[in-house]
Design an enzyme around this catalytic site. Structure first.
Site, mmCIF file in Angstrom:
data_model
loop_
_atom_site.group_PDB
_atom_site.id
_atom_site.type_symbol
_atom_site.label_atom_id
_atom_site.label_comp_id
_atom_site.label_asym_id
_atom_site.label_seq_id
_atom_site.Cartn_x
_atom_site.Cartn_y
_atom_site.Cartn_z
ATOM 1 N N GLU A 124 37.483 43.148 37.828
ATOM 2 C CA GLU A 124 37.227 42.699 39.425
ATOM 3 C C GLU A 124 38.136 43.652 40.354
ATOM 4 O O GLU A 124 39.251 43.938 39.799
ATOM 5 C CB GLU A 124 37.513 41.434 39.525
ATOM 6 C CG GLU A 124 37.175 40.846 41.104
ATOM 7 C CD GLU A 124 37.351 39.390 41.336
ATOM 8 O OE1 GLU A 124 37.712 38.740 40.466
ATOM 9 O OE2 GLU A 124 36.991 38.874 42.466
ATOM 10 N N GLY A 264 47.548 37.977 40.753
ATOM 11 C CA GLY A 264 48.101 36.733 40.095
ATOM 12 C C GLY A 264 47.492 36.684 38.689
ATOM 13 O O GLY A 264 48.081 36.750 37.682
ATOM 14 N N ALA A 265 46.084 36.498 38.556
ATOM 15 C CA ALA A 265 45.425 36.478 37.291
ATOM 16 C C ALA A 265 43.791 36.370 37.460
ATOM 17 O O ALA A 265 43.527 36.604 38.909
ATOM 18 C CB ALA A 265 45.900 34.833 36.830
ATOM 19 N N MET A 266 43.140 36.540 36.435
ATOM 20 C CA MET A 266 41.799 36.821 36.499
ATOM 21 C C MET A 266 40.979 36.136 35.744
ATOM 22 O O MET A 266 41.442 35.920 34.506
ATOM 23 C CB MET A 266 41.963 38.312 36.167
ATOM 24 C CG MET A 266 40.167 38.932 36.075
ATOM 25 S SD MET A 266 39.679 38.883 37.989
ATOM 26 C CE MET A 266 37.818 38.422 37.534
ATOM 27 N N GLU A 267 39.838 35.576 36.224
ATOM 28 C CA GLU A 267 39.134 34.484 35.477
ATOM 29 C C GLU A 267 38.047 34.940 34.646
ATOM 30 O O GLU A 267 36.882 34.293 34.335
ATOM 31 C CB GLU A 267 38.268 33.481 36.630
ATOM 32 C CG GLU A 267 37.329 34.506 37.438
ATOM 33 C CD GLU A 267 37.753 35.071 38.909
ATOM 34 O OE1 GLU A 267 38.944 35.390 38.834
ATOM 35 O OE2 GLU A 267 36.936 35.328 39.576
ATOM 36 N N ASN A 268 38.287 36.020 34.066
ATOM 37 C CA ASN A 268 37.123 36.597 32.889
ATOM 38 C C ASN A 268 36.569 35.538 32.066
ATOM 39 O O ASN A 268 37.460 34.724 31.625
ATOM 40 C CB ASN A 268 37.924 37.603 31.974
ATOM 41 C CG ASN A 268 38.651 38.568 32.882
ATOM 42 O OD1 ASN A 268 38.137 39.253 33.889
ATOM 43 N ND2 ASN A 268 39.984 38.643 32.494
ATOM 44 N N GLU A 301 42.241 29.692 37.820
ATOM 45 C CA GLU A 301 41.370 30.366 36.893
ATOM 46 C C GLU A 301 40.236 29.541 36.223
ATOM 47 O O GLU A 301 39.312 30.003 36.006
ATOM 48 C CB GLU A 301 42.059 31.308 36.251
ATOM 49 C CG GLU A 301 43.175 32.237 37.052
ATOM 50 C CD GLU A 301 42.739 33.085 38.068
ATOM 51 O OE1 GLU A 301 41.458 33.357 38.077
ATOM 52 O OE2 GLU A 301 43.367 33.215 39.019
ATOM 53 N N GLU A 323 36.289 32.208 45.805
ATOM 54 C CA GLU A 323 37.678 32.388 46.351
ATOM 55 C C GLU A 323 37.984 31.184 47.190
ATOM 56 O O GLU A 323 38.796 30.407 46.748
ATOM 57 C CB GLU A 323 38.192 33.598 46.485
ATOM 58 C CG GLU A 323 38.061 34.966 45.597
ATOM 59 C CD GLU A 323 38.693 34.551 44.121
ATOM 60 O OE1 GLU A 323 39.349 33.696 44.192
ATOM 61 O OE2 GLU A 323 38.468 35.364 43.339
HETATM 62 N N1 TRP Z 1 39.472 36.887 41.161
HETATM 63 C C1 TRP Z 1 41.313 36.916 40.905
HETATM 64 C C2 TRP Z 1 41.302 35.531 41.494
HETATM 65 O O1 TRP Z 1 41.633 35.348 42.814
HETATM 66 C C3 TRP Z 1 41.622 37.783 41.805
HETATM 67 C C4 TRP Z 1 41.630 39.163 41.429
HETATM 68 C C5 TRP Z 1 40.746 39.878 42.104
HETATM 69 C C6 TRP Z 1 42.211 40.061 40.724
HETATM 70 N N2 TRP Z 1 40.907 41.282 42.039
HETATM 71 C C7 TRP Z 1 41.888 41.474 41.163
HETATM 72 C C8 TRP Z 1 43.404 40.172 39.840
HETATM 73 C C9 TRP Z 1 42.653 42.521 40.493
HETATM 74 C C10 TRP Z 1 43.912 40.993 39.308
HETATM 75 C C11 TRP Z 1 43.623 42.351 39.631
HETATM 76 O O2 TRP Z 1 41.494 34.429 40.779
HETATM 77 ZN ZN ZN Z 2 40.299 33.332 42.491
#
Ligand code: TRP
Ligand code: ZN
Length: 873
Positions: A124, A264-268, A301, A323
């Site tokens: 993302e 912070g983190a990513m919801e893959n 996430e 978001e």
């Molecule tokens: N989708 C993620 C969240 O808000 C955040 C996110 C967007 C992200 N772009 C990113 C995390 C790039 C890491 C790097 O939960």
């Molecule tokens: Zn998010």
């Protein structure tokens, strides 16, 4: 390097994809050098047209392209540095490509990259195009099958989305694992992780009785710090079932901690990837705040699985669809896990001090932006936090219908890529209301102002509230129209009791809180049956993200602060009071604090039995927030006034503060539970006030708290008091001790860098410069950069805004260095100069000079140039 010349993308230009992808097969051959990716896409024409096939790609070394098994000659396609174009493709066909990529030299941390000995991905928003040629947009949803091959000893764990379907041992010490994700998804939710990872495993039984395996992976030395994340995950899963009726949908849910991560983190899907900072915690390494952050982000996430993944965004203008909604969900989750009032206060403080500032800056944009140059620049407080407020207002307006409306949303749009309008339409369908006017919250930038006045008519027993709303046009925006603003109101009698309220003409039973809906530029609301003049309690629970103005007397503020039933209003009254006195101090440094104020503070300290709320009531507004309330920000005067108010409070209440510190000290084993956190926060707040007196006793008290090493919360509180107050030689001694203890734990060393960057003294500029040469400082780790330079820029106005411009130069030099290494992080830092016009002539000229200097560098990234140019425009 991204192409800075790229032009803006507009929401109004949206076109559905010309081709859809049904199935993707990816094969990764992971190497220390020369990693290869094969992709097989099953493509299909979308609608009737003869448009060429256009695929996105960046920094790909293309080895081959084939359609339906026939390798294409170079004359069969047009390839630029960002696009692959093939004309005259069949209606349905298979595209196969092979590319070579270089994760080992990917410092931007987008796409596939190395973090220490780990391979991991961040796709993302547009990172997938750095992995393979693809229609890299969220409205193309496909089924993914992913095979990963790597050396077995170094990379025993190979992960991707969904379920593992096969594992093979290959020659030369290599192995291959294949994963299949049964849910169609956009490319931004793709993930891959490979490395030598330790595993913490648990189970969760869903509400329908399905067993889910939960796996948290980290570097082996950190696996002892994953328990709290696991507990948080299980709580989040249960909460989403109970509150939203949402059940997890795969057999495995995996979470991985990585050290180098941009956000912070990513919801893959099925494979969340976390910044280690938001996953790893042990009582001796993490503070209460860290624990709370972990609980919130693990939940955030996880919640994306439904709000983001099952239902995703049609395009990136709709980012707040996932978001804003997911932040609202995680806020409510945290409120249910701890103290609702205090959680609300924390969120409002953050919104007001940072989102309001953004909304008043050259970077201001609507929750649903109309255009962007670099989408990474729109992961903002406005999209996230204001977006959450916009969902919260809909939940308030709908009441019990809100749950029915989200049920409808999940039913109607599951498996689709949709818009914020689609979300609102579900609210409309269920409630039967027309939310046309409400939709302006998505399209108009800026913070609405509410000017409220009250008038009591004793003869008629009526109380009238006159409300005027105003939304100043931000340059570049069409004329602003009145918003629908939910304003929750209560009226207090002279004893501080709630009056039963009835609006004139309304049939409803009287309530103690009434939500009035402000829809016009000016409006009057009449309350009937009011026996004597009340004190109005306004915007209860912060029912809308607005700036509210009511001309309260100091007595009324003290009264609300002491009596209101609404925690937010009590806090807000305290904030207004603190702010008034601080601003007074700024214009008249010799002014002393009124006795009534000191008495009120004493009362909160000694009598408020909600300790977490007490801490919030006592906390003075931050220096940057105070700056926002001034015509021209006077950094030094703000700091001096705030210090002197703190000093006066400490002098007046030293015994009470010392008493609180000893009363709240505890030998109980550390637990990150609400009661303990509240007690520690009040104790450490009292200690930091008391430290203003600088007596030998308080220095000894602080030192002994550090030496006791009971938990990181107390250790950091003691260390930061010592360092910030500049108590030498103690400060040097504790910093050395801390460094010796924690030199091998980067997350803890970040705190060591951060505390030194926050010392409010002009010499901190040189200290930060020196720390940038410390062997442990590195530009390749975003956490480290944020800990040192981010803290300096954000928490240290006195040093950052030093009058000779040295702070600005430090930031600009760093931004220039990071511009090509990690444009995302560089662009986030450079924002802190975007409000340069708010400062005095000298400072604003110096900031502008640095912005122009950055704007002029060759090969400026799209990320940095968009922020710099908007700031200068
Ligand atoms: N989708 C993620 C969240 O808000 C955040 C996110 C967007 C992200 N772009 C990113 C995390 C790039 C890491 C790097 O939960
Ligand atoms: Zn998010």
């Amino acid at each position: 390097m991204k192409d800075a010349s790229s032009r803006a993308i507009h929401l109004s230009d949206y076109q559905p994809p010309a081709y859809l992808v049904d199935q993707v097969d990816l094969t990764f051959d992971l190497r220390n050098k020369g990693t290869k990716v094969k992709a097989r896409l099953e493509l299909r024409r979308n609608g009737e047209h003869n448009d060429p096939l256009l695929l996105d790609g960046e920094q790909l070394n293309t080895l081959s392209v084939a359609i339906d098994g026939n390798k294409l000659a170079e004359s069969d396609f047009i390839m630029t540095s960002t696009q692959l174009r093939i004309d005259n493709v069949p209606d349905v066909f298979i595209l196969e490509t092979e590319v070579e990529i270089a994760p080992e030299s990917n410092t931007a941390l987008e796409g596939l990259y190395r973090s220490n000995d780990l391979f991991c991905t961040q796709c993302e928003a547009e990172g997938f195009r750095r992995i393979t040629w693809y229609p890299d947009r969220p409205d193309v949803m496909a089924l993914f099958r992913t095979s990963i091959e790597a050396e077995r000893d170094m990379f025993p764990v190979l992960l991707s989305n969904g379920n593992p379907v096969s594992e093979e041992q290959l020659d030369n010490g290599r192995h291959r694992i294949t994963w299949e994700d049964p849910f169609p998804k956009p490319s931004y939710l793709f993930a891959l992780v490979a490395g030598n990872l330790a595993l913490l495993e648990d189970r969760f039984t869903t509400m329908s009785g399905r067993e889910v395996t939960l796996r948290i992976y980290s570097e082996p030395e950190n696996i002892d710090k994953c328990d709290y994340a696991m507990e948080s995950l299980k709580k989040a899963m249960r909460w989403d079932e109970e509150v939203y009726g949402r059940e997890y949908d795969l057999d495995i849910f995996m979470v991985v901690a990585v050290n180098d991560f941009n956000m912070g983190a990513m919801e893959n899907k099925g494979l969340n990837i976390f910044n280690a900072k938001l996953l790893l915690a042990r009582p001796d390494t993490a503070t209460d705040m860290d624990y709370q952050g972990i609980e919130a982000v693990v939940a955030h996430e996880y919640f994306h699985n439904w709000t983001g993944n099952r239902i995703t965004c049609r395009d990136w203008f709709q980012l707040s669809l996932k978001e804003g909604l997911t932040v609202f969900r995680d806020q409510e989750f945290s409120a249910d896990m701890g103290s609702r009032d205090v959680k609300r206060i924390e969120d409002v403080r953050m919104l007001r001090s940072h989102q309001f500032a953004e909304d008043a800056s050259p970077m201001a944009h609507p929750v649903r932006p109309d255009s962007y140059i670099e989408i990474n620049n729109f992961y903002t407080l406005t999209v996230y936090e204001k977006g959450a407020e916009v969902v919260r207002m809909q939940a308030l307006l709908l009441g019990d219908d809100y749950r029915r409306a989200t049920d409808l949303y999940f039913e109607r749009y599951d498996g689709q890529a949709v818009t914020t309008d689609d979300f609102v339409s579900c609210m409309e369908s269920v409630s039967g209301r027309d939310l046309g006017q409400f939709r302006r919250w998505y399209s108009q930038a800026g913070t609405p102002q509410l000017h409220v006045s009250g008038e009591y008519d004793a003869d008629k027993g009526k109380y009238s509230l006159k409300v005027r709303q105003e939304l100043l046009t931000i340059s570049g925006q069409k004329e602003s129209l009145p918003m629908l603003i939910p304003l929750a109101v209560g009226l207090l009698d002279s004893e501080g009791n709630e009056m039963p309220l009835r609006l004139e003409g309304a049939e409803a039973e009287p309530h103690t809180t009434i939500m009035i809906e402000v829809t016009e530029a000016q409006q009057e609301f009449l309350f009937t049956g009011i026996s004597h003049e009340p004190v109005p309690s306004l915007l209860r629970g912060f029912s809308a993200p607005v700036k509210l103005h009511f001309d309260y007397s100091q007595e009324q503020l003290l009264f609300l602060m002491a009596h209101d039933s609404d925690g937010f209003v009590r806090w807000d009254a305290a904030q207004t009071l603190h702010q008034q006195l601080l601003l007074e101090k700024i214009s008249n440094p010799d002014a002393t604090l009124p006795t009534a104020y000191i008495d009120a503070i004493r009362k909160v300290l000694l009598e408020c039995d909600d300790l977490a709320l007490a801490t919030e009531l006592l906390a003075l507004p931050s220096e940057s927030y105070l700056g926002d309330q001034m015509e021209i920000v006077d950094v030094d005067a703000i700091h001096a006034a705030r210090e002197s108010v703190r000093f006066e409070i400490a002098e007046a209440l030293d015994e009470e503060l010392a008493g609180k510190c000893s009363e709240l000290a505890s030998d109980d084993a550390y637990e990150p539970v609400h009661e303990q956190i509240a007690a520690r926060s009040l104790k450490n707040h009292a200690l930091s006030l008391l430290a203003m007196t600088g007596t030998d006793e308080v220095r000894e008290l602080v030192e002994s708290q550090y030496m006791a090493q009971q938990n990181m919360t107390d250790v950091m509180a003691a260390l930061s008091i010592t360092v910030q107050r500049g108590w030498q030689p103690l400060s040097r001694r504790l910093l050395e001790d801390f460094e010796r203890c924690w030199s091998d734990m980067p997350l803890v060393m970040d705190k060591w860098f951060g505390v030194q960057a926050s010392v409010p003294a002009t010499a901190t500029v040189e200290a930060v410069t020196a720390l940038m040469s410390h062997p442990a400082f590195t530009l390749t780790n975003p956490n480290r950069v944020r800990a040192l330079v981010g803290s300096f820029v954000m928490n240290n106005p006195v040093a950052f805004h030093r009058e000779d411009g040295a702070g600005y130069r430090l930031l600009a030099d760093l931004v220039i260095e990071l511009n090509d290494k990690n444009p995302q992080v560089a662009a986030r830092l450079v924002r802190h100069m975007s409000r340069w016009r708010r400062y005095d002539e000298i400072r604003s000229a110096l900031m502008k000079e640095q912005l122009e200097h950055i704007a002029a560098i060759p090969a400026i990234s799209r990320d940095v140039s968009e922020i710099v140019n908007r700031s200068l425009a």
